[in-house]
Design an enzyme around this catalytic site. Structure first.
Site: not given
Ligand code: 4F9
Length: 248
Positions: A91, A171, A118, A156
């Site tokens: 994230p 798309d 974590e 793809r």
């Molecule tokens: C990774 C959430 C990419 C959103 C990796 C827990 C993640 C994520 N985008 N959430 N580990």
């Protein structure tokens, strides 16, 4: 040339299940891509096969340690001479776009580091990760699903994966930054509603107008952030007005 994916994961069965199905599974069968999972637990040296530890500074949750990951990555890298690009879904990463997916699809080899707990010791990220990628502002239990999502988005686009009917050309986000228009199929009439009559007219110019108008209108309403400040020109605004009259 076969594009190669390597995935560092504590849940290889999870990733393999996702990789062997559908479009990605077909690309594997056709040898357009190859994929292999590497479990950091197999690269531990202690009897407990520890891959995680408590976080320095205190606080909840566990952090994945540098050494098992570094050894796993070294083994994965050594399995091929191809230049690799190391991706860590997080994230904290840069939000992924279709433009970036196209660039990734031009690389010979991607290595994904999927974390659980974590997260990963920051020193691993700074030393070994080339790119942190976010799929959106939410938290998952691990990087396996985002890894599968990136593999699918990249695969793809590779030549020979999609047939013409599934073509990636139409798309959302390929040609323009507009959302794709809605689609309908048989039957024409249902309890749930009828197909917009214009789409049944056979008049291709009119159908194109309808589709373009819906792309503009839906993007304006749902994703105004995708539009540049003066992106809509006079013709676009007229098209939207034409569509709104049509629906009255
Ligand atoms: C990774 C959430 C990419 C959103 C990796 C827990 C993640 C994520 N985008 N959430 N580990």
């Amino acid at each position: 040339m076969t594009m190669r994916f390597d995935v560092l994961t504590l849940f290889p069965e999870f990733v393999e299940a996702g990789i062997n199905l559908g479009v990605v599974g077909r690309a594997l069968e056709r040898r357009i891509i190859s994929a292999r999972c590497w479990n950091p637990r197999d690269f531990t040296t202690d009897p407990y096969r520890r891959v995680d530890e408590r976080t320095f500074g205190g606080g909840p949750g566990m952090v994945m340690m540098v050494q098992p990951l570094a050894r796993t990555l070294a083994a994965a890298k050594a399995a091929s001479d191809e230049r690799s690009w190391v991706v860590h879904p997080s994230p904290r990463g840069t939000p992924l776009t279709q433009a970036r997916v196209r660039e990734l699809a031009a690389l010979p080899r991607l290595i994904f580091v999927a974390s659980r707990y974590e997260g990963v010791d920051q020193r691993f990220i700074e030393h070994y990760v080339d790119e942190e990628i976010s799929l959106g502002d939410y938290v998952l239990a691990g990087g396996e699903l985002p890894t599968l999502a990136v593999i699918e988005a990249v695969t793809r686009l590779l030549p020979g994966v999609l047939n013409d009917a599934q073509s990636a050309q139409q798309d959302s986000f390929t040609e323009s930054t507009l959302l794709d228009c809605p689609h309908y199929t048989r039957p024409e009439q249902l309890e749930e509603g009828r197909v917009p009559s214009l789409l049944l007219s056979g008049n291709h110019a009119l159908i194109e107008r309808w589709r373009r108008a819906r792309q503009l209108l839906d993007t304006l309403q749902r994703r105004p952030d995708l539009l540049e400040p003066n992106q809509l020109d006079h013709a676009d605004r007229e098209l939207i007005q034409w569509y709104e009259k049509l629906e009255h």
